[in-house]
Design a protein around this motif. Structure first.
Motif, short mmCIF file in Angstrom:
data_model
loop_
_atom_site.label_atom_id
_atom_site.label_comp_id
_atom_site.label_asym_id
_atom_site.label_seq_id
_atom_site.Cartn_x
_atom_site.Cartn_y
_atom_site.Cartn_z
N ARG A 121 -0.43 -18.79 -9.47
CA ARG A 121 -0.88 -19.56 -10.24
C ARG A 121 -0.72 -19.77 -11.51
O ARG A 121 -0.78 -20.81 -12.37
N ALA A 122 -2.07 -19.04 -11.64
CA ALA A 122 -2.00 -17.83 -13.07
C ALA A 122 -0.94 -17.59 -13.80
O ALA A 122 -0.63 -17.96 -15.46
N SER A 123 0.11 -16.80 -12.96
CA SER A 123 1.70 -16.49 -13.74
C SER A 123 1.95 -17.94 -14.93
O SER A 123 3.04 -17.73 -14.94
N ILE A 124 1.86 -19.13 -13.93
CA ILE A 124 2.08 -20.70 -14.57
C ILE A 124 2.21 -20.80 -15.68
O ILE A 124 3.09 -21.25 -16.34
N ALA A 125 0.43 -20.32 -15.98
CA ALA A 125 0.90 -20.58 -18.52
C ALA A 125 1.54 -20.30 -18.43
O ALA A 125 1.46 -19.84 -19.95
N ASP A 126 2.32 -18.39 -18.25
CA ASP A 126 3.48 -17.98 -18.93
C ASP A 126 5.19 -18.55 -18.83
O ASP A 126 5.61 -18.27 -19.43
N LEU A 127 4.88 -19.49 -18.10
CA LEU A 127 6.14 -20.40 -17.37
C LEU A 127 6.51 -22.01 -18.87
O LEU A 127 5.35 -22.36 -19.36
N ASP A 128 7.99 -21.59 -19.05
CA ASP A 128 8.34 -22.76 -19.70
C ASP A 128 9.44 -24.09 -19.02
O ASP A 128 9.59 -25.24 -18.86
N ASP A 129 9.82 -23.27 -18.33
CA ASP A 129 11.18 -23.72 -16.83
C ASP A 129 10.28 -24.58 -16.51
O ASP A 129 9.24 -23.60 -15.12
N SER A 130 10.53 -25.87 -15.68
CA SER A 130 9.98 -26.77 -15.02
C SER A 130 9.83 -26.66 -13.99
O SER A 130 9.26 -26.39 -12.75
N ASP A 131 11.01 -26.49 -13.37
CA ASP A 131 11.61 -26.05 -12.06
C ASP A 131 10.88 -24.78 -11.29
O ASP A 131 10.54 -24.69 -9.97
N GLU A 132 10.84 -23.53 -12.54
CA GLU A 132 10.28 -22.30 -12.15
C GLU A 132 8.86 -22.62 -11.49
O GLU A 132 7.57 -22.40 -10.94
N ILE A 133 8.28 -23.77 -12.60
CA ILE A 133 6.90 -23.98 -12.11
C ILE A 133 6.45 -25.19 -11.20
O ILE A 133 5.27 -23.99 -10.63
N GLU A 134 7.33 -25.80 -10.59
CA GLU A 134 6.93 -26.15 -9.73
C GLU A 134 7.23 -25.46 -8.31
O GLU A 134 6.20 -25.90 -7.30
N THR A 135 8.56 -24.59 -8.53
CA THR A 135 8.43 -23.47 -7.28
C THR A 135 7.48 -22.51 -7.41
O THR A 135 7.16 -22.50 -5.88
N ARG A 136 6.54 -22.32 -8.19
CA ARG A 136 5.48 -21.50 -8.40
C ARG A 136 4.32 -22.27 -7.26
O ARG A 136 3.79 -21.81 -6.48
N ARG A 137 3.91 -23.49 -7.89
CA ARG A 137 3.00 -23.89 -7.46
C ARG A 137 3.24 -24.28 -5.96
O ARG A 137 2.33 -24.40 -5.47
N GLU A 138 4.49 -24.58 -5.55
CA GLU A 138 4.92 -24.93 -4.17
C GLU A 138 4.88 -23.77 -3.06
O GLU A 138 3.78 -23.67 -2.12
N ALA A 139 4.91 -22.34 -3.64
CA ALA A 139 4.79 -21.18 -2.62
C ALA A 139 3.22 -21.20 -3.04
O ALA A 139 2.83 -20.81 -1.79
N ALA A 140 2.84 -21.68 -4.33
CA ALA A 140 0.73 -21.00 -3.82
C ALA A 140 0.51 -22.37 -3.39
O ALA A 140 -0.74 -21.30 -2.55
N SER A 141 0.59 -22.71 -3.18
CA SER A 141 0.22 -23.81 -2.24
C SER A 141 -0.08 -23.92 -0.82
O SER A 141 -0.24 -23.62 -0.20
N GLU A 142 1.60 -23.33 -0.62
CA GLU A 142 1.68 -23.02 0.85
C GLU A 142 0.72 -21.24 1.42
O GLU A 142 0.57 -21.27 2.01
N TRP A 143 1.34 -20.11 0.31
CA TRP A 143 0.43 -19.17 0.38
C TRP A 143 -0.31 -19.56 0.98
O TRP A 143 -1.41 -18.82 1.54
#
Length: 171
Positions: A121-143
């Protein structure tokens, strides 16, 4: 009634059924008054059914100063979940589920070079790509969800034989 979206469904339930249904969702401790407001019953009626659920080990009762609060008894809910897994799945299915969970977590650790869902989740702060942000949010939530599930699956496996012996009905 506070929960208007279920108005028709709520109307077809008895007062006890409404209180029991609401009580089974209490993750945050709530008062009988709150449950009464949510279910459209008197406080006295809510207290009656909440106390029954405490006696049945469905809810936990917490005294906080002058207030009595109720919430789901997480220990008993976990025991019921372990028993349900043991009854609904054989040992091989549970083993496969545990392996799948561990594999997904290992893949996320490697793919994102992190050790925890919080780091992901913290790694999202370094991203600009909204698709990658959503992918990481979903992965973190499932994790996070799988981190909660893994100990339950493990418990079901650890006690599988013991539970199977006790779950048979003697005639």
């Amino acid at each position: 009634m506070a929960n208007e979206s279920n108005g028709t469904e709520q109307a077809s339930l008895t007062r006890g059924e409404r209180v029991r249904a609401a009580a089974r969702t209490l993750r945050t401790p709530r008062t009988a008054s709150w449950v009464a407001d949510e279910t459209g019953v008197s406080v006295k009626t809510a207290q009656k059914y909440l106390e029954q659920l405490v006696e049945d080990n469905v809810l936990q009762k917490i005294e906080q100063g002058e207030q009595t609060l109720y919430c789901v008894d997480q220990l008993m809910a976990t025991y019921r979940e372990v028993a349900a897994l043991q009854r609904e799945h054989d040992r091989e299915e549970l083993t496969t589920a545990a392996e799948s969970i561990r594999s997904k977590i290992t893949d996320w650790k490697a793919s994102y070079d992190v050790e925890t869902p919080g780091e992901l989740r913290a790694s999202i702060a370094d991203l600009d790509d909204s698709d990658e942000i959503e992918t990481r949010r979903e992965a973190a939530s499932e994790w996070e969800h799988l981190n909660d599930r893994l100990p339950i699956v493990r418990a079901a496996l650890n006690e599988y034989d013991w539970a199977a012996k006790r779950d048979t009905i003697s005639v």
